[in-house]
Scaffold this motif. Structure first.
Motif, PDB file in Angstrom:
ATOM      1  N   LEU A 117      78.738 -27.269 -51.189  1.00 43.35           N
ATOM      2  CA  LEU A 117      80.140 -26.923 -51.397  1.00 43.35           C
ATOM      3  C   LEU A 117      81.041 -28.148 -51.248  1.00 43.35           C
ATOM      4  O   LEU A 117      82.044 -28.279 -51.957  1.00 43.35           O
ATOM      5  CB  LEU A 117      80.563 -25.819 -50.416  1.00 43.35           C
ATOM      6  N   ASP A 118      80.677 -29.051 -50.343  1.00 41.48           N
ATOM      7  CA  ASP A 118      81.419 -30.309 -50.198  1.00 41.48           C
ATOM      8  C   ASP A 118      81.353 -31.116 -51.489  1.00 41.48           C
ATOM      9  O   ASP A 118      82.348 -31.694 -51.933  1.00 41.48           O
ATOM     10  CB  ASP A 118      80.847 -31.156 -49.053  1.00 41.48           C
ATOM     11  N   TYR A 119      80.162 -31.181 -52.067  1.00 39.37           N
ATOM     12  CA  TYR A 119      79.983 -31.929 -53.302  1.00 39.37           C
ATOM     13  C   TYR A 119      80.832 -31.322 -54.424  1.00 39.37           C
ATOM     14  O   TYR A 119      81.505 -32.046 -55.166  1.00 39.37           O
ATOM     15  CB  TYR A 119      78.512 -31.956 -53.708  1.00 39.37           C
ATOM     16  N   ILE A 120      80.805 -30.022 -54.536  1.00 43.46           N
ATOM     17  CA  ILE A 120      81.583 -29.348 -55.578  1.00 43.46           C
ATOM     18  C   ILE A 120      83.067 -29.634 -55.411  1.00 43.46           C
ATOM     19  O   ILE A 120      83.785 -29.885 -56.385  1.00 43.46           O
ATOM     20  CB  ILE A 120      81.325 -27.823 -55.533  1.00 43.46           C
ATOM     21  N   GLU A 121      83.521 -29.620 -54.171  1.00 41.40           N
ATOM     22  CA  GLU A 121      84.934 -29.835 -53.888  1.00 41.40           C
ATOM     23  C   GLU A 121      85.350 -31.288 -54.127  1.00 41.40           C
ATOM     24  O   GLU A 121      86.429 -31.562 -54.653  1.00 41.40           O
ATOM     25  CB  GLU A 121      85.219 -29.449 -52.430  1.00 41.40           C
ATOM     26  N   THR A 122      84.492 -32.238 -53.754  1.00 37.49           N
ATOM     27  CA  THR A 122      84.825 -33.661 -53.850  1.00 37.49           C
ATOM     28  C   THR A 122      84.492 -34.254 -55.206  1.00 37.49           C
ATOM     29  O   THR A 122      85.229 -35.102 -55.721  1.00 37.49           O
ATOM     30  CB  THR A 122      84.080 -34.454 -52.755  1.00 37.49           C
ATOM     31  N   TYR A 123      83.393 -33.827 -55.789  1.00 36.76           N
ATOM     32  CA  TYR A 123      82.936 -34.386 -57.072  1.00 36.76           C
ATOM     33  C   TYR A 123      82.891 -33.281 -58.126  1.00 36.76           C
ATOM     34  O   TYR A 123      81.840 -33.029 -58.728  1.00 36.76           O
ATOM     35  CB  TYR A 123      81.560 -35.017 -56.902  1.00 36.76           C
ATOM     36  N   THR A 124      84.035 -32.649 -58.329  1.00 41.53           N
ATOM     37  CA  THR A 124      84.093 -31.501 -59.242  1.00 41.53           C
ATOM     38  C   THR A 124      83.640 -31.855 -60.650  1.00 41.53           C
ATOM     39  O   THR A 124      82.863 -31.120 -61.268  1.00 41.53           O
ATOM     40  CB  THR A 124      85.521 -30.933 -59.282  1.00 41.53           C
TER      41      THR A 124
END
Length: 228
Positions: A117-124
């Motif tokens: 979820l962090d990746y999705i939020e930061t590297y959309t």
């Protein structure tokens, strides 16, 4: 290798005198800087338009260069796309594997969910590219192959847990694929809706994975140190 970027500038002329001819000042960009610029532009375009909808002409135009510059650095659109995908896959895999530090299996599930979820939020943009079907023929260029790589990391952890509980360790790969796949597909859904909040999504994912449908907690809680 150096590339030139043209920028306009003009001399200020005293009042009453004829203005000097307009001059062009060029800011030189190194080959490495140009490569990074093209990667950033390609990443944004591939995320919004997909591979087929993005052209070398558009990439070059946004970079302020000619088409041959793109070909010189990457050999074409396919080469640029392959580098973008490879970078995003390594970024996500590194984030997930480095997050798995806890000793308790339930907290490990929390950490894995948060990492994705962090990746999705930061590297959309990167995630949007990964979840598309890759049009470039390569051995590790699909989201499915990335999920398989992450599941392999989880498989080792589950295998140790199964052994300690007297379960069949041969089933660890099956459960690893199921758990990682569940988190990944939920992440694809959350990519657009962004509700509920990240911590709540993680808590509910772990709730289902840990308790099963029969033992679901109505208000799941996070046991790890991270709460958001």
């Amino acid at each position: 290798m150096m590339d030139d970027v043209a920028t306009d500038s003009s001399n200020t002329s005293p009042a009453g005198k004829e203005k000097q001819p307009r001059r062009t000042r060029r800011t030189r960009m190194t080959g490495a800087e140009r490569r990074e610029q093209l990667l950033d532009i390609g990443r944004t375009l591939f995320a919004s338009k997909g591979f087929e909808g993005t052209s070398v002409e558009e990439i070059a135009a946004k970079a302020g260069v000619s088409k041959p510059v793109v070909y010189e650095h990457f050999g074409g659109k396919e080469g640029l796309y392959a580098v973008v995908v490879d970078r995003e896959m390594r970024q996500l895999l590194d984030m997930v594997t480095s997050a798995l530090t806890a000793g308790h299996p339930r907290e490990l599930l929390e950490q894995a969910a948060f990492a994705l979820l962090d990746y999705i939020e930061t590297y959309t943009d990167g995630f949007r590219i990964l979840v598309r079907d890759s049009p470039v023929a390569q051995s590790t260029g699909t989201f499915a192959s990335l999920i398989s790589d992450i599941a392999t990391q989880v498989e080792d952890i589950l295998g140790q847990e199964f052994k300690g509980r007297g379960f069949d360790q041969k089933l660890a790969p099956l459960y690893a694929q199921a758990l990682v796949g569940m988190v990944a597909l939920t992440g694809q859904w959350w990519l657009d809706v962004r509700k509920p909040k990240k911590a709540e999504v993680a808590a509910h994912l772990v709730n289902l994975a840990w308790h099963g449908l029969d033992g679901l907690e109505p208000k799941p809680r996070l046991i790890g140190h991270r709460k958001s």
